[in-house]
Design a protein around this motif. Structure first.
Motif, mmCIF file in Angstrom:
data_model
loop_
_atom_site.group_PDB
_atom_site.id
_atom_site.type_symbol
_atom_site.label_atom_id
_atom_site.label_comp_id
_atom_site.label_asym_id
_atom_site.label_seq_id
_atom_site.Cartn_x
_atom_site.Cartn_y
_atom_site.Cartn_z
ATOM 1 N N GLY B 315 -5.249 8.364 11.346
ATOM 2 C CA GLY B 315 -4.657 9.178 10.283
ATOM 3 C C GLY B 315 -3.510 8.451 9.605
ATOM 4 N N ILE B 316 -3.498 8.524 8.294
ATOM 5 C CA ILE B 316 -2.406 7.928 7.516
ATOM 6 C C ILE B 316 -1.631 9.077 6.875
ATOM 7 C CG2 ILE B 316 -1.815 6.290 5.677
ATOM 8 C CD1 ILE B 316 -3.427 4.966 7.886
ATOM 9 N N PRO B 317 -0.494 9.461 7.463
ATOM 10 C CA PRO B 317 0.237 10.613 6.908
ATOM 11 C C PRO B 317 0.926 10.251 5.589
ATOM 12 C CG PRO B 317 1.211 9.843 8.993
ATOM 13 C CD PRO B 317 0.176 8.855 8.617
ATOM 14 N N VAL B 350 -3.870 11.965 5.887
ATOM 15 C CA VAL B 350 -3.574 13.305 6.395
ATOM 16 C C VAL B 350 -2.204 13.737 5.873
ATOM 17 C CG1 VAL B 350 -4.950 13.047 8.501
ATOM 18 C CG2 VAL B 350 -2.526 12.393 8.513
ATOM 19 N N SER B 351 -1.933 15.030 6.028
ATOM 20 C CA SER B 351 -0.651 15.538 5.567
ATOM 21 C C SER B 351 0.117 16.198 6.710
ATOM 22 C CB SER B 351 -0.879 16.552 4.432
ATOM 23 O OG SER B 351 0.364 17.121 4.062
ATOM 24 N N LEU B 352 1.370 15.849 6.818
ATOM 25 C CA LEU B 352 2.300 16.516 7.745
ATOM 26 C C LEU B 352 3.382 17.099 6.841
ATOM 27 C CD1 LEU B 352 2.525 13.491 10.218
ATOM 28 C CD2 LEU B 352 1.426 15.661 10.753
ATOM 29 N N LYS B 444 -1.939 20.339 14.234
ATOM 30 C CA LYS B 444 -3.057 20.571 13.309
ATOM 31 C C LYS B 444 -3.798 19.278 13.001
ATOM 32 C CE LYS B 444 -0.901 24.502 11.093
ATOM 33 N NZ LYS B 444 0.095 24.796 10.046
ATOM 34 N N VAL B 445 -3.050 18.226 12.747
ATOM 35 C CA VAL B 445 -3.691 16.948 12.403
ATOM 36 C C VAL B 445 -4.518 16.423 13.574
ATOM 37 C CG1 VAL B 445 -3.168 14.511 12.030
ATOM 38 C CG2 VAL B 445 -2.143 16.236 10.554
ATOM 39 N N ASP B 451 -7.224 10.706 15.946
ATOM 40 C CA ASP B 451 -6.819 10.240 17.277
ATOM 41 C C ASP B 451 -5.400 9.697 17.282
ATOM 42 O OD1 ASP B 451 -9.377 10.604 18.633
ATOM 43 O OD2 ASP B 451 -10.095 9.046 17.270
ATOM 44 N N ILE B 452 -5.121 8.876 16.294
ATOM 45 C CA ILE B 452 -3.849 8.159 16.259
ATOM 46 C C ILE B 452 -3.335 8.158 14.826
ATOM 47 C CG2 ILE B 452 -2.752 5.891 16.608
ATOM 48 C CD1 ILE B 452 -3.744 6.729 19.239
#
Lengths: 136, 560
Positions: B315-317, B350-352, B444-445, B451-452
């Motif tokens: 995931g790339i936030p 992804v979004s945080l 959530k993510v 995974d990472i």
């Protein structure tokens, strides 16, 4: 507590902002009491105007939190909140280390830590001129 | 399968010419000459100890000599020469008897000076604790000693670990070893005056800067740091070493002088991901003296060599594309994402969403807990005590005035403000609510199948000291902890892996964040990445000269 002579100035600086003379005065007194209250609670002093400014900035920074909607959100104390907290048996596992524990104390008598006289509140601001003169 | 050529391409692009060094070639050279023994990995040197190619006392002496030679870095506050040599002798006896205590036996290590060490001064780089000698060892220190490690000394930090530069301690700032590297010297503007060199040295980051500098300059094989908001990962990134912040609750905090109890974790600084796994294995697990360590069994692990990353989801936030992120680091970050993508991993944005508020939330919770934690320092039982004798309270106040620096006093005052009866809900409880939102973002993510997470560790490479001190500590910390503290808020494991050199010839690290207690998965991915990027070895003339000098003067019979 602490302010020696140097702290006089920062209160002046901190109280002189905004409003008409009378509101500024009331706000100023309130603010002065707040700063004094904080110093008593924290048992550290602002030292100078910069210290007060630092607090102001810290509050401004923290105020951004109010942009977040937290309706219905429970506060989180610990990330381990869903796990059982470990409680060990209520048995004595170590002790008899009075000597070791006292080793780091500057002043002691027999097996006691020694404190200066208690139950004496810190001096009020007006009485603080000489306070802490012995300290750097 | 990893498409061939990716690693090689990365290597070419990332490393300065002539600095890339294949691992196997390095090992060969090491065996042949012994010159770079101190630069070996923990596992390599452990093997050498076991095979008798080097003796623990010799290794210890070499490290101590190098510490002296690199004193200008100011990485150590206390060097425990005598006890270290004694520990090394004991280790040597065990090897002679053929009964070493394990992989750490005889390995020289360093410990940040906010962990209690029995018989060795623990200062937290503060006047408040100068001269303080703890009657007990922190659990992590005890574990290292029980496994035969040799404790060289205590490393420098920001006072009470409050800072992000390792510039705010009473013993002065730590200098980043890379300031003196060939790589940096070649890239920085040519200088004719020596005073330019004096003003050109860069910070280590912090607050575990002493530990990072110690590992990076080869004076020890691993070091303990602490990580409350990024204090292990930030200096690791700036000093080109691996920095691991384990899951909250995995490693005991007993004897780590607390900053923020709900976020503090002991951190691990090493020269490779494998070495970090070794340290983690020797430190993790329940401690009856820390009720916040979990009781699940922890099995030490060796990291597999990943050959197939196609089942991984990285995931790339997007929120980590934060204001102030240097274009260089942004480019390296996306290159790293491509590396995974090209190797077949699924890479998703992804979004945080609450990330931007995380640092604000951290600021409130941190100062509040600091206000409470620092209340223990009153001059009565230990630490500095003022001569003030008028009353107990005035003695307390004077002691604290004399003992704490501006940063610590400032945080105590802010914390007390946020905890005032009229502010408690408005700031402290509010921050605790925002903390839950931040933690939930991660949940959530990860639930969505990621995974990472892959993010930058810092906004830029290390800045010169003269530039760093232009801004005050709070502003600096707010900028510098921005990419790291969210993992502390959520208690997640995170690791900074040295990735490449910047245009200025300074290290850049990228951060991987994993699921709670999934250290093995996190480190496995980090190890794969480490192998792909082949981060260049620091070329420190001091060390090279020193190493060969030592070797010339005291050729060891046990070392072939």
């Amino acid at each position: 507590s602490a302010p020696g002579g140097a702290s006089r100035g920062h209160r002046g600086a901190a109280t002189g902002t905004g409003g008409t003379a009378s509101t500024a005065n009331t706000a100023g007194t309130g603010r002065r009491h707040l700063l004094e209250h904080l110093e008593h609670l924290a048992l550290v002093d602002f030292r100078d105007a910069e210290g007060v400014e630092r607090l102001q900035k810290a509050i401004q920074f923290a105020d951004q939190l109010h942009e977040v909607n937290t309706d219905g959100v429970e506060p989180m104390d610990s990330v381990l909140e869903d796990r059982c907290l470990y409680l060990r048996e209520d048995d004595v596992t170590e002790g008899n280390c009075t000597k070791e524990l006292l080793e780091n104390a500057t002043e002691k008598v027999e097996e006691y830590f020694v404190a200066p006289p208690g139950n004496i509140p810190l001096p009020k601001l007006e009485e603080q001129e000489t306070f802490l003169q012995g300290s750097q | 399968m990893v498409p061939r050529g990716i690693a090689a391409r990365w290597r070419r692009a990332a490393a300065a010419p002539g600095t890339g060094r294949g691992r196997s070639a390095g090992v060969r050279r090491w065996r042949r000459t012994g010159r770079i023994m101190l630069r070996a990995s923990l596992r390599q040197v452990s093997a050498a100890l076991k095979e008798g190619r080097v003796a623990p006392t010799e290794l210890c002496q070499r490290c101590l000599a190098l510490i002296k030679n690199t004193k200008f870095l100011n990485a150590y506050i206390t060097v425990a020469e005598e006890t270290a040599l004694k520990q090394a002798e004991e280790s040597e006896e065990r090897y002679k008897r053929g009964q070493p205590l394990g992989i750490l036996d005889g390995i020289p290590i360093a410990v940040k000076d906010n962990f209690n060490t029995a018989g060795i001064e623990t200062t937290c780089a503060s006047n408040m604790l100068k001269g303080y000698i703890s009657p007990y060892n922190a659990t992590v220190v005890q574990k290292l000693l029980d496994q035969g490690a040799v404790l060289l000394g205590k490393t420098n930090l920001d006072e009470f670990a409050m800072g992000s530069g390792s510039t705010d301690g009473v013993f002065g700032p730590v200098r980043n070893p890379w300031s003196y590297s060939k790589q940096y010297k070649e890239k920085s503007v040519p200088k004719s005056h020596s005073e330019d060199e004096e003003s050109n040295w860069v910070i280590t980051g912090g607050s575990s800067g002493g530990s990072a500098a110690a590992v990076s300059s080869f004076t020890c094989f691993a070091a303990l740091g602490s990580d409350t908001g990024g204090s292990t990962r930030n200096p690791a990134a700036h000093c080109g070493v691996v920095g691991l912040k384990p899951t909250y609750g995995l490693i005991s905090r007993h004897g780590l002088i607390p900053l923020v109890n709900s976020m503090d974790v002991p951190g691990i600084l090493t020269r490779s991901v494998d070495d970090a796994a070794v340290l983690l294995g020797s430190l993790a697990g329940h401690d009856p003296k820390d009720s916040t360590t979990i009781q699940d069994d922890f099995k030490p692990f060796e990291l597999p060599n990943l050959t197939d990353v196609s089942k991984l989801s990285i995931g790339i936030p997007k929120e980590y594309h934060a204001p102030g992120l240097s274009s260089e680091i942004l480019a390296l970050w996306s290159k790293a994402a491509d590396l995974f993508k090209n190797a077949g991993a699924k890479v998703v944005e992804v979004s945080l969403p609450h990330t931007p508020y995380s640092i604000v939330c951290y600021h409130v919770l941190c100062t509040a807990e600091v206000a409470s934690n620092m209340a223990r320092f009153d001059g009565l039982e230990y630490g500095h005590r003022s001569d003030m004798k008028d009353s107990t309270e005035s003695m307390y106040a004077a002691t604290r005035r004399e003992g704490f620096n501006d940063v610590v006093r400032g945080r105590i005052l802010s914390g007390n403000y946020f905890l005032l009866k009229q502010n408690y809900e408005k700031y402290f409880v509010k921050a605790q609510k925002v903390r839950r939102l931040i933690a939930n973002d991660f949940v959530k993510v990860f639930r969505s199948g990621v995974d990472i997470l892959l993010t930058p560790t810092t906004l830029s490479d290390a800045v010169p000291y003269t530039e760093f001190i232009q801004e005050d500590n709070r502003t600096r910390s707010a900028q510098d902890d921005i990419l790291t503290q969210a993992a502390n808020m959520a208690g997640l494991p995170a690791i900074s892996v040295p990735t490449a050199l910047s245009e200025r010839g300074l290290p850049v690290g990228l951060q991987f964040i994993g699921r709670s207690f999934q250290e093995k998965q996190l480190l496995t991915v980090a190890k794969w990445f480490e192998k792909q990027v082949q981060f260049p070895v620091i070329q420190l003339e001091e060390v090279e000269r020193h190493d060969s000098d030592v070797f010339q003067h005291q050729k060891s019979a046990s070392f072939s």
